[in-house]
Write a protein that holds these residues in place. Structure first.
Motif, PDB file in Angstrom:
ATOM      1  N   VAL A  70     -51.272  64.680-103.436  1.00  0.00           N
ATOM      2  CA  VAL A  70     -51.462  66.047-102.951  1.00  0.00           C
ATOM      3  C   VAL A  70     -51.547  66.034-101.429  1.00  0.00           C
ATOM      4  N   ILE A  71     -50.644  66.766-100.792  1.00  0.00           N
ATOM      5  CA  ILE A  71     -50.593  66.839 -99.323  1.00  0.00           C
ATOM      6  C   ILE A  71     -50.920  68.274 -98.910  1.00  0.00           C
ATOM      7  N   VAL A  72     -52.022  68.443 -98.192  1.00  0.00           N
ATOM      8  CA  VAL A  72     -52.419  69.763 -97.686  1.00  0.00           C
ATOM      9  C   VAL A  72     -51.758  69.937 -96.325  1.00  0.00           C
ATOM     10  N   LYS A  73     -50.783  70.839 -96.255  1.00  0.00           N
ATOM     11  CA  LYS A  73     -50.048  71.061 -95.015  1.00  0.00           C
ATOM     12  C   LYS A  73     -50.925  71.758 -93.971  1.00  0.00           C
ATOM     13  N   ASN A  74     -51.479  72.907 -94.338  1.00  0.00           N
ATOM     14  CA  ASN A  74     -52.392  73.595 -93.422  1.00  0.00           C
ATOM     15  C   ASN A  74     -53.266  74.594 -94.164  1.00  0.00           C
ATOM     16  N   ILE A  75     -54.355  74.958 -93.511  1.00  0.00           N
ATOM     17  CA  ILE A  75     -55.292  75.956 -94.017  1.00  0.00           C
ATOM     18  C   ILE A  75     -55.475  76.983 -92.908  1.00  0.00           C
ATOM     19  N   LEU A  76     -55.144  78.231 -93.202  1.00  0.00           N
ATOM     20  CA  LEU A  76     -55.260  79.309 -92.215  1.00  0.00           C
ATOM     21  C   LEU A  76     -56.405  80.225 -92.619  1.00  0.00           C
ATOM     22  N   SER A  77     -57.452  80.279 -91.791  1.00  0.00           N
ATOM     23  CA  SER A  77     -58.604  81.128 -92.087  1.00  0.00           C
ATOM     24  C   SER A  77     -58.392  82.528 -91.537  1.00  0.00           C
ATOM     25  N   HIS A  78     -58.849  83.508 -92.282  1.00  0.00           N
ATOM     26  CA  HIS A  78     -58.798  84.897 -91.832  1.00  0.00           C
ATOM     27  C   HIS A  78     -60.118  85.201 -91.134  1.00  0.00           C
ATOM     28  N   TYR A  79     -60.040  85.572 -89.886  1.00  0.00           N
ATOM     29  CA  TYR A  79     -61.225  85.777 -89.060  1.00  0.00           C
ATOM     30  C   TYR A  79     -62.121  86.870 -89.638  1.00  0.00           C
ATOM     31  N   GLY A  80     -63.390  86.542 -89.843  1.00  0.00           N
ATOM     32  CA  GLY A  80     -64.380  87.511 -90.279  1.00  0.00           C
ATOM     33  C   GLY A  80     -64.286  87.937 -91.731  1.00  0.00           C
ATOM     34  N   ARG A  81     -63.481  87.264 -92.537  1.00  0.00           N
ATOM     35  CA  ARG A  81     -63.283  87.711 -93.916  1.00  0.00           C
ATOM     36  C   ARG A  81     -63.809  86.751 -94.967  1.00  0.00           C
ATOM     37  N   GLY A  82     -64.003  85.503 -94.655  1.00  0.00           N
ATOM     38  CA  GLY A  82     -64.461  84.545 -95.654  1.00  0.00           C
ATOM     39  C   GLY A  82     -63.370  84.176 -96.642  1.00  0.00           C
ATOM     40  N   SER A  83     -62.139  84.166 -96.164  1.00  0.00           N
ATOM     41  CA  SER A  83     -61.021  83.776 -97.018  1.00  0.00           C
ATOM     42  C   SER A  83     -59.999  83.009 -96.183  1.00  0.00           C
ATOM     43  N   SER A  84     -59.192  82.215 -96.882  1.00  0.00           N
ATOM     44  CA  SER A  84     -58.181  81.395 -96.217  1.00  0.00           C
ATOM     45  C   SER A  84     -56.945  81.298 -97.094  1.00  0.00           C
ATOM     46  N   LYS A  85     -55.835  80.947 -96.470  1.00  0.00           N
ATOM     47  CA  LYS A  85     -54.615  80.605 -97.196  1.00  0.00           C
ATOM     48  C   LYS A  85     -54.328  79.140 -96.922  1.00  0.00           C
ATOM     49  N   ALA A  86     -53.900  78.445 -97.956  1.00  0.00           N
ATOM     50  CA  ALA A  86     -53.565  77.034 -97.806  1.00  0.00           C
ATOM     51  C   ALA A  86     -52.169  76.791 -98.355  1.00  0.00           C
ATOM     52  N   TYR A  87     -51.445  75.892 -97.700  1.00  0.00           N
ATOM     53  CA  TYR A  87     -50.111  75.504 -98.127  1.00  0.00           C
ATOM     54  C   TYR A  87     -50.164  74.025 -98.505  1.00  0.00           C
ATOM     55  N   VAL A  88     -49.763  73.739 -99.742  1.00  0.00           N
ATOM     56  CA  VAL A  88     -49.957  72.406-100.313  1.00  0.00           C
ATOM     57  C   VAL A  88     -48.667  71.933-100.988  1.00  0.00           C
ATOM     58  N   HIS A  89     -48.394  70.633-100.903  1.00  0.00           N
ATOM     59  CA  HIS A  89     -47.282  70.013-101.617  1.00  0.00           C
ATOM     60  C   HIS A  89     -47.847  68.967-102.576  1.00  0.00           C
ATOM     61  N   ILE A  90     -47.315  68.940-103.789  1.00  0.00           N
ATOM     62  CA  ILE A  90     -47.669  67.907-104.762  1.00  0.00           C
ATOM     63  C   ILE A  90     -46.398  67.107-105.039  1.00  0.00           C
TER      64      ILE A  90
END
Length: 113
Positions: A70-90
């Protein structure tokens, strides 16, 4: 191909802990590179942004693969929201990942010195 059997989680929300849940927004099979490409939405209202290692463990447990594939490419946090998006390759095989992914990604994940 072994990875095709692991598809089918698109749209599912998995509760990881009391504070963290993961929703699989998109799931694609890349036959040429023998990998699954994921886009995840991580809800972490009461805690900080999860680390790459945490996301790697979560995805490995959801898909039933070893963590080194599992390779985690990046994690983008949303400012002030308590949520993130992550892009992953398996990857089907870690040797394929070493041919395609940049070396610094392996260093970030602690898979290479």
């Amino acid at each position: 191909m072994e990875l095709e059997k692991k598809l089918g989680n698109k749209g599912k929300t998995i509760s990881v802990s009391e504070d963290v849940s993961v929703t699989i927004l998109d799931e694609k099979l890349n036959k040429l590179l023998k990998r699954i490409e994921l886009e995840l939405y991580i809800d972490h209202i009461r805690s900080g942004t999860p680390s790459r290692k945490d996301v790697q463990k979560i995805v490995a447990s959801i898909y039933g693969v070893s963590e080194d594939r599992v390779i985690v490419k990046n994690i983008l946090s949303h400012y002030g929201r308590g949520s993130s998006k992550a892009y992953v390759h398996i990857y089907e095989d870690i040797s394929l990942a070493r041919l395609v992914e940049p070396r610094y990604i392996f260093k970030r994940l602690g898979l290479e010195q």
